[in-house]
Motif scaffolding. Structure first.
Motif, PDB file in Angstrom:
ATOM      1  N   GLY A 135       0.655  -1.252   0.087  1.00  0.00           N
ATOM      2  CA  GLY A 135       0.126   0.192  -0.015  1.00  0.00           C
ATOM      3  C   GLY A 135       0.760   1.162   0.151  1.00  0.00           C
ATOM      4  N   GLU A 136       0.254   2.232   0.028  1.00  0.00           N
ATOM      5  CA  GLU A 136       0.977   3.791   0.440  1.00  0.00           C
ATOM      6  C   GLU A 136       0.632   4.145   1.723  1.00  0.00           C
ATOM      7  OE1 GLU A 136       0.676   7.707  -2.522  1.00  0.00           O
ATOM      8  OE2 GLU A 136      -1.154   6.884  -1.829  1.00  0.00           O
ATOM      9  N   HIS A 137       1.981   4.270   2.364  1.00  0.00           N
ATOM     10  CA  HIS A 137       2.033   4.769   3.649  1.00  0.00           C
ATOM     11  C   HIS A 137       2.616   6.095   3.881  1.00  0.00           C
ATOM     12  CE1 HIS A 137       0.801   0.549   4.088  1.00  0.00           C
ATOM     13  NE2 HIS A 137       1.683   0.045   3.762  1.00  0.00           N
ATOM     14  N   VAL A 138       2.288   6.747   4.852  1.00  0.00           N
ATOM     15  CA  VAL A 138       2.653   8.228   5.336  1.00  0.00           C
ATOM     16  C   VAL A 138       3.568   8.025   6.511  1.00  0.00           C
ATOM     17  CG1 VAL A 138       2.534  10.529   5.398  1.00  0.00           C
ATOM     18  CG2 VAL A 138       1.229   9.115   3.665  1.00  0.00           C
ATOM     19  N   LEU A 139       4.934   8.431   6.653  1.00  0.00           N
ATOM     20  CA  LEU A 139       5.601   8.524   8.006  1.00  0.00           C
ATOM     21  C   LEU A 139       5.227   9.920   8.111  1.00  0.00           C
ATOM     22  CD1 LEU A 139       8.854   6.701   7.014  1.00  0.00           C
ATOM     23  CD2 LEU A 139       6.669   5.671   8.014  1.00  0.00           C
ATOM     24  N   GLU A 140       4.290  10.409   9.023  1.00  0.00           N
ATOM     25  CA  GLU A 140       4.039  11.842   9.139  1.00  0.00           C
ATOM     26  C   GLU A 140       5.062  12.806   9.842  1.00  0.00           C
ATOM     27  OE1 GLU A 140       0.466  11.425  11.309  1.00  0.00           O
ATOM     28  OE2 GLU A 140      -0.520  10.501   9.554  1.00  0.00           O
ATOM     29  N   GLY A 141       5.945  12.091  10.798  1.00  0.00           N
ATOM     30  CA  GLY A 141       6.922  12.682  11.587  1.00  0.00           C
ATOM     31  C   GLY A 141       7.334  12.144  12.977  1.00  0.00           C
ATOM     32  N   THR A 142       8.154  12.889  13.749  1.00  0.00           N
ATOM     33  CA  THR A 142       8.651  12.234  14.965  1.00  0.00           C
ATOM     34  C   THR A 142       8.148  13.058  16.203  1.00  0.00           C
ATOM     35  OG1 THR A 142      10.616  11.838  13.731  1.00  0.00           O
ATOM     36  CG2 THR A 142      10.823  11.548  16.125  1.00  0.00           C
ATOM     37  N   SER A 143       7.539  12.461  17.173  1.00  0.00           N
ATOM     38  CA  SER A 143       7.052  12.965  18.345  1.00  0.00           C
ATOM     39  C   SER A 143       8.142  12.769  19.388  1.00  0.00           C
ATOM     40  CB  SER A 143       5.867  12.347  18.979  1.00  0.00           C
ATOM     41  OG  SER A 143       5.427  12.828  20.054  1.00  0.00           O
ATOM     42  N   ILE A 144       8.789  13.910  20.184  1.00  0.00           N
ATOM     43  CA  ILE A 144       9.552  13.746  21.291  1.00  0.00           C
ATOM     44  C   ILE A 144       9.040  14.260  22.526  1.00  0.00           C
ATOM     45  CG2 ILE A 144      11.895  14.735  21.890  1.00  0.00           C
ATOM     46  CD1 ILE A 144      12.617  15.012  19.008  1.00  0.00           C
ATOM     47  N   ARG A 145       9.084  13.428  23.472  1.00  0.00           N
ATOM     48  CA  ARG A 145       8.608  13.599  24.788  1.00  0.00           C
ATOM     49  C   ARG A 145       9.676  13.734  25.695  1.00  0.00           C
ATOM     50  NH1 ARG A 145       5.145   9.633  22.916  1.00  0.00           N
ATOM     51  NH2 ARG A 145       3.163  10.447  22.454  1.00  0.00           N
ATOM     52  N   VAL A 146      10.111  14.603  26.677  1.00  0.00           N
ATOM     53  CA  VAL A 146      11.151  14.796  27.611  1.00  0.00           C
ATOM     54  C   VAL A 146      10.543  15.133  28.887  1.00  0.00           C
ATOM     55  CG1 VAL A 146      12.959  16.118  28.149  1.00  0.00           C
ATOM     56  CG2 VAL A 146      12.484  15.970  25.836  1.00  0.00           C
ATOM     57  N   SER A 147      10.921  14.308  30.013  1.00  0.00           N
ATOM     58  CA  SER A 147      10.455  14.221  31.262  1.00  0.00           C
ATOM     59  C   SER A 147      11.528  14.551  32.224  1.00  0.00           C
ATOM     60  CB  SER A 147       9.661  13.278  31.609  1.00  0.00           C
ATOM     61  OG  SER A 147      10.349  11.937  31.777  1.00  0.00           O
ATOM     62  N   ASP A 148      11.351  15.128  33.698  1.00  0.00           N
ATOM     63  CA  ASP A 148      12.456  14.902  34.682  1.00  0.00           C
ATOM     64  C   ASP A 148      12.541  13.546  35.190  1.00  0.00           C
ATOM     65  OD1 ASP A 148      10.028  14.800  35.964  1.00  0.00           O
ATOM     66  OD2 ASP A 148      10.352  16.754  36.927  1.00  0.00           O
ATOM     67  N   LEU A 149      13.272  13.464  36.321  1.00  0.00           N
ATOM     68  CA  LEU A 149      13.689  12.201  36.892  1.00  0.00           C
ATOM     69  C   LEU A 149      12.385  11.493  37.518  1.00  0.00           C
ATOM     70  CD1 LEU A 149      16.270  10.384  38.096  1.00  0.00           C
ATOM     71  CD2 LEU A 149      15.893  11.772  39.907  1.00  0.00           C
ATOM     72  N   PHE A 150      11.432  12.308  37.991  1.00  0.00           N
ATOM     73  CA  PHE A 150      10.351  11.626  38.537  1.00  0.00           C
ATOM     74  C   PHE A 150       8.893  11.569  37.597  1.00  0.00           C
ATOM     75  CE2 PHE A 150      12.774  12.151  42.216  1.00  0.00           C
ATOM     76  CZ  PHE A 150      12.976  11.026  42.817  1.00  0.00           C
ATOM     77  N   GLY A 151       9.274  12.430  36.513  1.00  0.00           N
ATOM     78  CA  GLY A 151       8.028  12.492  35.625  1.00  0.00           C
ATOM     79  C   GLY A 151       6.945  13.723  35.967  1.00  0.00           C
ATOM     80  N   TRP A 152       7.249  14.653  36.823  1.00  0.00           N
ATOM     81  CA  TRP A 152       6.681  15.687  37.496  1.00  0.00           C
ATOM     82  C   TRP A 152       6.286  16.727  36.327  1.00  0.00           C
ATOM     83  CZ3 TRP A 152      10.373  16.398  41.897  1.00  0.00           C
ATOM     84  CH2 TRP A 152      10.153  15.224  43.067  1.00  0.00           C
ATOM     85  N   VAL A 153       7.595  17.084  35.398  1.00  0.00           N
ATOM     86  CA  VAL A 153       7.609  17.839  34.428  1.00  0.00           C
ATOM     87  C   VAL A 153       7.777  17.195  32.928  1.00  0.00           C
ATOM     88  CG1 VAL A 153       8.316  20.315  33.319  1.00  0.00           C
ATOM     89  CG2 VAL A 153       8.361  19.840  35.791  1.00  0.00           C
TER      90      VAL A 153
END
Length: 401
Positions: A135-153
């Motif tokens: 088929g025809e597939h689309v790679l839309e982009g890259t998602s980047i998630r960053v968090s601190d040590l305990f996932g607070w921010v």
């Protein structure tokens, strides 16, 4: 209300960090002692990093995708490398990267990478997609998630980097033998592709095993040291007409693979054919003879779906393209009496018809199907049941039967 909720989600991590810092300070002031103050001072650097992470911008991140696999076939492996770079050296602890894809691939798997980035300016990640569907597939982009040590921010950024990839049908190299051919007048079954008029050469081409020595263009060989073969005008033509059945079926992918392999074999052997595909959309090519024609067919078969809502016999009964067909090749997973009757009513000039009926490897032919095949033989149709592992010998088996 929705905007307030979105704002609260963005700052709730920072609010939680500040609240924890205040609570630790108040506890140390009232409780006193080494332990309480030690906990307070321990929380300070963690909280400070969380606050700095919240203020740090991810806008300087640049993502580059490098496609490792140039041409992919159905069921094959696709590989790509993601290179992420940034300008600052602000330490990043937990970084999760994910390749966002179109819905055609979203159900297959999830491509994520969790890493401790640190102070590096560049990170490279290679991922693979096993058994990628056609088929025809689309790679839309890259998602980047960053968090601190305990996932607070937590912070997230999506870098748009669209790339369309085409996954072609799985092509099988086939031994091609014309089913029915005709000369200047009349018709004849023949294993020979074409009768050459050797009195006049029309051009030269690359030498192929099996070419006669008398056809070699010796002047070209003396000049380039490369074997070339003279091309002559064909005195034989073949009105092959290939039809694919797009009726919904669990074996539709095998139907597409066999059709694509047949079209490739016809073009590679310098023969020609017409091609018809009918579903929600209709595609008809009156002549498929060159590589450009073949690419158009393969591109169609890359995106085609089993979306025929009406019985095929009703559709082809009034299709004008079939009226002049003399040699028909039909690829399906379910042959019906109605289809054969419709073809005979529409294709009044039909002299030969071969039906490839695709079966699963463990599936056995039923008594009803045997009766149908006998009926087909009595009407001049040649039916050949075939499984995926025997695609390469499809024309040979037709010749033997």
């Amino acid at each position: 209300m929705k905007q307030l909720l979105n704002r609260w989600k963005k700052i709730q991590g920072v609010a939680g960090v500040l609240f924890l810092l205040v609570v630790a300070f108040v506890y140390a002031m009232f409780q006193g002692g080494f332990v309480s103050w030690f906990l307070f001072y321990l929380i300070i650097p963690i909280s400070l990093y969380s606050l700095l992470l919240y203020m740090n911008s991810l806008s300087d991140i640049v993502v580059e995708r490098i496609i490792e696999t140039r041409k992919v076939q159905s069921g094959g492996r696709f590989s790509a490398t993601i290179r992420v770079t940034r300008k600052s050296r602000f330490p990043l602890m937990y970084v999760q990267m994910e390749e966002k894809v179109s819905h055609t691939l979203a159900t297959e798997a999830s491509w994520k990478q969790l890493t401790f980035w640190g102070m590096k300016k560049e990170f490279t990640w290679t991922y693979e997609i096993e058994h990628i569907p056609r088929g025809e597939h689309v790679l839309e982009g890259t998602s980047i998630r960053v968090s601190d040590l305990f996932g607070w921010v937590k912070k997230e950024v999506f870098i748009t980097n669209p790339k369309t990839i085409l996954v072609f049908p799985n092509l099988t190299e086939m031994v091609y033998i014309p089913i029915e051919t005709r000369y200047d007048q009349g018709a004849a079954a023949s294993r020979i592709q074409a009768m050459k008029d050797t009195s006049m050469a029309t051009g030269v081409r690359s030498y192929q095993p099996g070419d006669r020595v008398s056809w070699i263009h010796w002047k070209s060989f003396a000049r380039t040291q490369t074997l070339k073969t003279k091309e002559f005008e064909d005195r034989q033509s073949q009105d092959m007409f290939v039809v694919i059945d797009r009726t919904p079926s669990p074996l539709f992918e095998e139907v597409v693979d066999l059709t694509a392999s047949i079209m490739q074999a016809i073009v590679r052997h310098q023969a020609s054919s017409a091609f018809l595909s009918v579903g929600e959309s209709r595609m008809f090519l009156p002549e498929v003879q060159t590589d450009q024609h073949l690419q158009r067919v393969l591109y169609h078969l890359t995106k085609v779906k089993d979306d025929l809502t009406k019985p095929l016999e009703q559709v082809i009964l009034h299709d004008p393209s079939l009226s002049n067909a003399t040699t028909l090749l039909y690829v399906t997973s379910n042959l019906t009496y109605e289809w054969m009757d419709s073809v005979q009513k529409n294709a009044t000039n039909l002299r030969a018809c071969t039906c490839f009926v695709i079966k699963a490897k463990t599936e056995k032919t039923t008594s009803e199907e045997n009766a149908m095949y006998k009926y087909a033989a009595s009407r001049g149709f040649q039916v050949q049941s075939i499984t995926k592992d025997r695609f390469a010998q499809a024309f040979l088996e037709v010749k033997r039967s």
